[in-house]
Motif scaffolding. Structure first.
Motif, PDB file in Angstrom:
ATOM      1  N   GLY A 162       0.957  -1.340   0.011  1.00  0.00           N
ATOM      2  CA  GLY A 162      -0.089   0.082   0.082  1.00  0.00           C
ATOM      3  C   GLY A 162       0.764   1.121  -0.201  1.00  0.00           C
ATOM      4  N   GLU A 163       2.163   1.113   0.263  1.00  0.00           N
ATOM      5  CA  GLU A 163       2.893   2.204   0.153  1.00  0.00           C
ATOM      6  C   GLU A 163       3.040   2.939  -1.228  1.00  0.00           C
ATOM      7  N   GLU A 164       3.188   4.473  -1.174  1.00  0.00           N
ATOM      8  CA  GLU A 164       3.254   5.228  -2.439  1.00  0.00           C
ATOM      9  C   GLU A 164       4.561   4.877  -3.378  1.00  0.00           C
ATOM     10  N   THR A 165       4.787   4.515  -4.564  1.00  0.00           N
ATOM     11  CA  THR A 165       5.705   4.363  -5.496  1.00  0.00           C
ATOM     12  C   THR A 165       6.458   6.027  -5.357  1.00  0.00           C
ATOM     13  N   THR A 166       7.767   5.915  -5.186  1.00  0.00           N
ATOM     14  CA  THR A 166       8.522   7.132  -5.322  1.00  0.00           C
ATOM     15  C   THR A 166       9.577   7.285  -6.375  1.00  0.00           C
ATOM     16  N   VAL A 167      10.224   8.352  -6.429  1.00  0.00           N
ATOM     17  CA  VAL A 167      11.250   8.533  -7.470  1.00  0.00           C
ATOM     18  C   VAL A 167      12.259   7.720  -7.352  1.00  0.00           C
ATOM     19  N   TRP A 168      12.473   7.251  -5.905  1.00  0.00           N
ATOM     20  CA  TRP A 168      13.711   6.275  -5.982  1.00  0.00           C
ATOM     21  C   TRP A 168      13.416   4.829  -6.287  1.00  0.00           C
ATOM     22  N   ASP A 169      12.059   4.460  -6.368  1.00  0.00           N
ATOM     23  CA  ASP A 169      11.481   3.106  -7.059  1.00  0.00           C
ATOM     24  C   ASP A 169      11.863   3.139  -8.607  1.00  0.00           C
ATOM     25  N   MET A 170      11.675   4.607  -9.153  1.00  0.00           N
ATOM     26  CA  MET A 170      12.161   4.816 -10.444  1.00  0.00           C
ATOM     27  C   MET A 170      13.614   4.703 -10.925  1.00  0.00           C
ATOM     28  N   ARG A 171      14.254   5.259  -9.744  1.00  0.00           N
ATOM     29  CA  ARG A 171      15.813   5.147  -9.805  1.00  0.00           C
ATOM     30  C   ARG A 171      16.487   3.630  -9.722  1.00  0.00           C
ATOM     31  N   LYS A 172      15.601   2.719  -9.095  1.00  0.00           N
ATOM     32  CA  LYS A 172      16.236   1.502  -8.687  1.00  0.00           C
ATOM     33  C   LYS A 172      15.921   0.814 -10.066  1.00  0.00           C
ATOM     34  N   SER A 173      14.591   1.089 -10.964  1.00  0.00           N
ATOM     35  CA  SER A 173      14.473   0.292 -12.092  1.00  0.00           C
ATOM     36  C   SER A 173      15.574   0.960 -13.270  1.00  0.00           C
ATOM     37  N   GLN A 174      15.764   2.311 -13.034  1.00  0.00           N
ATOM     38  CA  GLN A 174      16.768   2.760 -13.817  1.00  0.00           C
ATOM     39  C   GLN A 174      17.986   2.130 -13.823  1.00  0.00           C
ATOM     40  N   VAL A 175      18.675   2.123 -12.651  1.00  0.00           N
ATOM     41  CA  VAL A 175      19.857   1.255 -12.363  1.00  0.00           C
ATOM     42  C   VAL A 175      19.877  -0.123 -12.791  1.00  0.00           C
ATOM     43  N   ASN A 176      18.620  -0.895 -12.572  1.00  0.00           N
ATOM     44  CA  ASN A 176      18.598  -2.248 -13.006  1.00  0.00           C
ATOM     45  C   ASN A 176      18.920  -2.331 -14.509  1.00  0.00           C
ATOM     46  N   LEU A 177      18.464  -1.383 -15.384  1.00  0.00           N
ATOM     47  CA  LEU A 177      18.537  -1.167 -16.849  1.00  0.00           C
ATOM     48  C   LEU A 177      20.023  -1.119 -17.141  1.00  0.00           C
ATOM     49  N   ARG A 178      20.612  -0.102 -16.491  1.00  0.00           N
ATOM     50  CA  ARG A 178      21.729   0.411 -16.766  1.00  0.00           C
ATOM     51  C   ARG A 178      22.893  -0.693 -16.588  1.00  0.00           C
ATOM     52  N   LYS A 179      22.584  -1.564 -15.486  1.00  0.00           N
ATOM     53  CA  LYS A 179      23.674  -2.509 -15.482  1.00  0.00           C
ATOM     54  C   LYS A 179      23.407  -3.396 -16.476  1.00  0.00           C
ATOM     55  N   ILE A 180      22.358  -3.816 -16.993  1.00  0.00           N
ATOM     56  CA  ILE A 180      22.209  -4.871 -18.050  1.00  0.00           C
ATOM     57  C   ILE A 180      22.595  -4.129 -19.241  1.00  0.00           C
ATOM     58  N   GLU A 181      22.501  -2.855 -19.427  1.00  0.00           N
ATOM     59  CA  GLU A 181      23.271  -2.196 -20.564  1.00  0.00           C
ATOM     60  C   GLU A 181      24.843  -2.226 -20.796  1.00  0.00           C
ATOM     61  N   MET A 182      25.177  -2.044 -19.194  1.00  0.00           N
ATOM     62  CA  MET A 182      26.745  -2.178 -19.461  1.00  0.00           C
ATOM     63  C   MET A 182      27.227  -3.829 -19.753  1.00  0.00           C
ATOM     64  N   LEU A 183      26.407  -4.867 -19.328  1.00  0.00           N
ATOM     65  CA  LEU A 183      26.923  -6.117 -19.418  1.00  0.00           C
ATOM     66  C   LEU A 183      26.778  -6.398 -20.958  1.00  0.00           C
ATOM     67  N   GLU A 184      25.584  -5.976 -21.438  1.00  0.00           N
ATOM     68  CA  GLU A 184      25.658  -6.272 -22.878  1.00  0.00           C
ATOM     69  C   GLU A 184      26.578  -5.301 -23.817  1.00  0.00           C
ATOM     70  N   ALA A 185      27.007  -4.243 -23.385  1.00  0.00           N
ATOM     71  CA  ALA A 185      28.278  -3.643 -24.190  1.00  0.00           C
ATOM     72  C   ALA A 185      29.647  -4.223 -23.729  1.00  0.00           C
TER      73      ALA A 185
END
Length: 473
Positions: A232-255
């Motif tokens: 029931g907690e609100e989603t915050t900008v830090w949840d967005m940042r976590k999703s961004q970091v997860n994608l960024r790591k995958i992109e670094m591994l693919e590179a």
């Protein structure tokens, strides 16, 4: 002012590849976010493609101190701004919360026509990467202080993957990356599709082999809708940042996987798969086989990219062996003791602006301490009277907007670049010595960080760690 040509003994070339996702992309977990008013419910943090620009040595210059090339003429220089350039400027204005209608007037202010000061699509250098030190002296053998797993192979080109910061792109740090390349290093600079780039264009092939294009401007939290959390907690900008970091790591591994493919001799297949065209007859990607030191792989990054590099070091399965980061922005990742321990060496160069951000600097010192205690290697340094943007190309392209504060005697942009590029490449080849940085080095003085005053510009401040590494580190 324009971008400066790199000073190392090698001529530099760039090459841009965009290829479909591979073995790492399939491990990305879908985020709880979607764009507002998007009936397709596309995941804004889903993997798209791997887009990298390679910065690499293409040939020795005719003279070590000459800018004249001994190689054949290369392809046209890469544009500094992503094209279409007005979209890039619109993304920059969006990041700065300015109206998109300023895009046309901004053409007269921003480096609209800037080109990188070297060619593209050149062949990788055929010479052994032996000219790497600041005075261009040959390296005879790896340093004895390095453990076996960390010793570079001096017959192969050192490699790294670079992650850009917020409102950056794969070319925003071209001065730094080309300087590394001019000293015999190969860097894959990632363009992230997590909404942090000012503007990026995804090019994919559909089922019929036709290339389709998708534009993406800088993304804000307010642009998104999101699923309600189970508690029931609100989603915050830090949840967005976590999703961004997860994608960024995958992109670094693919590179990194792109570099592996090149080293395994699959360059022609990469050229065929790429949706970005280039001259492979000139680039000869098949000749990259067995030229790269894939046993010692560096994660590099600035700001958000620095945080991404730190996070990827925490992943024991990730094949990165060390990291050099510039002014890492840590609010988006767990602090020391909260995430997985850092068991690989971490080397950090800070601007004074981030060091006198006391709470943040405390987090950073703890992370470097953690890495140092685990590995016995690592360091933390600050260049006095520098700002967060000084690691990018902006001070070269827009000096009036990115000049030192009034009355402050700070090092010039080129001098600052020389320090952190030297530190990076010397650490790459395990020949780091504080006396080789080309700027006076002093130890941190008691109370100066707390007082938010590191004294006059033009110094490197060396920060103490709990378990100090040996002098050669």
């Amino acid at each position: 002012m324009s971008l400066l040509p790199p000073k190392g003994p090698y001529a530099v070339s760039t090459l841009t590849l965009e290829i479909p996702g591979g073995k790492f992309a399939k491990n990305l977990i879908r985020s709880p976010f979607r764009y507002k008013n998007d009936p397709s419910k596309v995941d804004p943090f889903g993997f798209q493609t791997t887009l990298v620009t390679l910065f690499y040595p293409t040939a020795l210059k005719e003279g070590v101190k000459s800018d004249k090339l001994s190689s054949p003429a290369l392809g046209k220089p890469l544009s500094w701004l992503n094209e279409p350039r007005l979209k890039s400027i619109e993304g920059l204005l969006r990041y700065g919360n300015l109206s998109r209608y300023l895009a046309y007037p901004a053409v007269f202010i921003l480096p609209f026509q800037a080109k990188l000061p070297y060619g593209s699509d050149g062949p990788v250098a055929t010479e052994s990467p032996s000219l790497l030190t600041p005075d261009h002296q040959e390296i005879e053998s790896p340093a004895d202080t390095a453990p076996p797993s960390a010793k570079p192979n001096t017959d192969l080109f050192p490699v790294g993957v670079f992650s850009h910061g917020m409102a950056g792109t794969r070319t925003t740090y071209s001065s730094y990356l080309s300087e590394l390349a001019s000293h015999g290093m190969i860097i894959a600079s990632v363009e992230h599709r997590d909404g942090s780039a000012t503007y990026t264009q995804v090019k994919k092939k559909d089922d019929d082999g036709k290339i389709i294009e998708q534009d993406r401007l800088y993304t804000k939290f307010d642009d998104l809708e999101f699923d309600q959390k189970e508690n029931g907690e609100e989603t915050t900008v830090w949840d967005m940042r976590k999703s961004q970091v997860n994608l960024r790591k995958i992109e670094m591994l693919e590179a990194l996987d792109v570099l592996h493919q090149l080293n395994e001799g699959n360059g022609d297949q990469l050229a065929q798969d790429s949706t970005r065209s280039f001259d492979n007859e000139q680039a000869k990607l098949s000749q990259w086989k067995s030229r790269l030191d894939m046993e010692n792989v560096w994660a590099l990054g600035h700001s958000y990219g620095g945080a991404t590099s730190i996070e990827i070091l925490r992943d024991e399965k990730a094949p990165f062996t060390h990291a050099v980061v510039l002014d890492p922005w840590l609010e988006a990742i767990p602090k020391a003791g909260e995430g997985a321990p850092l068991k690989r060496p971490l080397y950090v160069i800070n601007s004074e602006g981030f060091t006198i951000w006391r709470k943040h600097f405390g987090w950073l010192r703890e992370l470097v301490n953690e890495s140092n205690e685990q590995t016995g290697r690592g360091w933390l340094a600050t260049i006095t009277k520098t700002k967060h943007t000084d690691f990018s190309d902006f001070p070269f392209l827009m000096p009036r907007f990115f000049k030192p504060a009034a009355g402050v005697e700070a090092p010039q942009a080129a001098e600052t670049l020389s320090v952190f590029s030297r530190a990076s490449r010397l650490q790459f080849i395990d020949r780091f010595d504080k006396s080789d940085l080309g700027m006076p080095v002093r130890d941190e003085r008691a109370g100066e960080v707390e007082a938010k005053d590191l004294g006059q510009g033009g110094f490197v401040v060396w920060h103490p760690l709990k378990s100090a590494p040996s002098a050669s580190l």
